[in-house]
Design a protein around this motif. Structure first.
Motif, short mmCIF file in Angstrom:
data_model
loop_
_atom_site.label_atom_id
_atom_site.label_comp_id
_atom_site.label_asym_id
_atom_site.label_seq_id
_atom_site.Cartn_x
_atom_site.Cartn_y
_atom_site.Cartn_z
N LYS A 207 0.82 -1.21 0.00
CA LYS A 207 0.00 0.00 0.00
C LYS A 207 0.86 1.26 0.00
N LEU A 208 2.06 1.18 0.59
CA LEU A 208 2.95 2.34 0.68
C LEU A 208 3.85 2.50 -0.54
N GLN A 209 3.85 1.52 -1.42
CA GLN A 209 4.75 1.51 -2.57
C GLN A 209 4.41 2.62 -3.58
N LEU A 210 5.41 3.39 -3.97
CA LEU A 210 5.23 4.41 -5.00
C LEU A 210 6.56 4.60 -5.72
N LEU A 211 6.61 4.21 -6.97
CA LEU A 211 7.80 4.36 -7.80
C LEU A 211 7.38 5.01 -9.11
N GLU A 212 8.20 5.94 -9.60
CA GLU A 212 7.96 6.58 -10.89
C GLU A 212 9.25 6.60 -11.69
N ALA A 213 9.12 6.39 -13.00
CA ALA A 213 10.31 6.42 -13.85
C ALA A 213 9.87 6.61 -15.30
N SER A 214 10.79 7.08 -16.10
CA SER A 214 10.53 7.18 -17.54
C SER A 214 11.38 6.12 -18.25
N PHE A 215 10.78 5.50 -19.23
CA PHE A 215 11.45 4.46 -20.01
C PHE A 215 11.18 4.71 -21.49
N HIS A 216 12.06 4.19 -22.32
CA HIS A 216 11.82 4.22 -23.76
C HIS A 216 11.16 2.91 -24.17
N LYS A 217 10.05 3.03 -24.88
CA LYS A 217 9.30 1.85 -25.34
C LYS A 217 9.70 1.58 -26.78
N HIS A 218 9.99 0.32 -27.08
CA HIS A 218 10.36 -0.07 -28.44
C HIS A 218 9.11 -0.52 -29.19
N HIS A 219 8.95 -0.02 -30.41
CA HIS A 219 7.81 -0.38 -31.26
C HIS A 219 8.31 -1.27 -32.39
N THR A 220 7.56 -2.31 -32.72
CA THR A 220 8.00 -3.26 -33.74
C THR A 220 7.29 -3.09 -35.07
N SER A 221 6.43 -2.11 -35.19
CA SER A 221 5.71 -1.88 -36.45
C SER A 221 6.69 -1.59 -37.58
N PRO A 222 6.43 -2.12 -38.79
CA PRO A 222 7.34 -1.87 -39.93
C PRO A 222 7.45 -0.38 -40.29
N MET A 223 6.44 0.42 -39.95
CA MET A 223 6.48 1.85 -40.26
C MET A 223 7.38 2.63 -39.30
N ARG A 224 7.65 2.01 -38.13
CA ARG A 224 8.52 2.67 -37.17
C ARG A 224 9.95 2.69 -37.71
N GLY A 225 10.58 3.80 -37.54
CA GLY A 225 11.93 3.97 -38.06
C GLY A 225 11.92 4.65 -39.42
#
Length: 101
Positions: A25-43
Motif C-alpha cells: 500500500k505504501l509503494q510508490l515508484l515513478e520512472a521514464s522508459f523508452h518503449k520499443h515499437h515493432t511496427s514496420p512503419m517505425r523507423g
C-alpha cells in the motif's frame, strides 16, 4: 537467478523484495522508459523508440505518453510475474528489458 547461457549470477534471491499488504500500500515508484515499437512503419515515418512515463503505486502499474498527460493504461499486478533481463550497453546508455506476465 542467471541470464540464459551465461551462468553468471546477476541477482540473488535474497535481493528480491517480498511485499506484504502494508508495504504494498505504501509503494510508490515513478520512472521514464523508452518503449520499443515493432511496427514496420517505425523507423521510417515515426521513431522506433518513444518515451513513456510509468508509475507503480500500491501494486498498480500505469503509464502516460507525456509527463503530465492523462493515464493511457493501467494494470493491477496482483498474481503477475516480472521478468527482467540483464542490462546491456547501447549507444544511449544501459538498456533494460522487462516483461510483465
Amino acid at each position: 537467478l542467471t541470464a540464459d547461457g551465461d551462468g553468471v549470477d546477476w541477482i540473488s534471491l535474497q535481493d528480491i523484495p517480498v511485499l506484504d499488504s502494508c508495504s504494498l500500500k505504501l509503494q510508490l515508484l515513478e520512472a521514464s522508459f523508452h518503449k520499443h515499437h515493432t511496427s514496420p512503419m517505425r523507423g521510417v515515418l515515426a521513431p522506433q523508440w518513444s518515451l513513456r512515463f510509468y508509475r507503480l503505486e500500491a501494486g498498480v502499474l500505469s503509464y502516460r505518453r507525456r509527463a503530465n498527460s492523462s493515464i493511457k493504461d493501467q494494470h493491477c499486478l496482483e498474481d503477475s510475474h516480472v521478468v527482467v533481463e540483464p542490462s546491456k550497453l547501447s549507444p544511449s546508455g544501459s538498456l533494460f528489458i522487462f516483461r510483465v506476465l
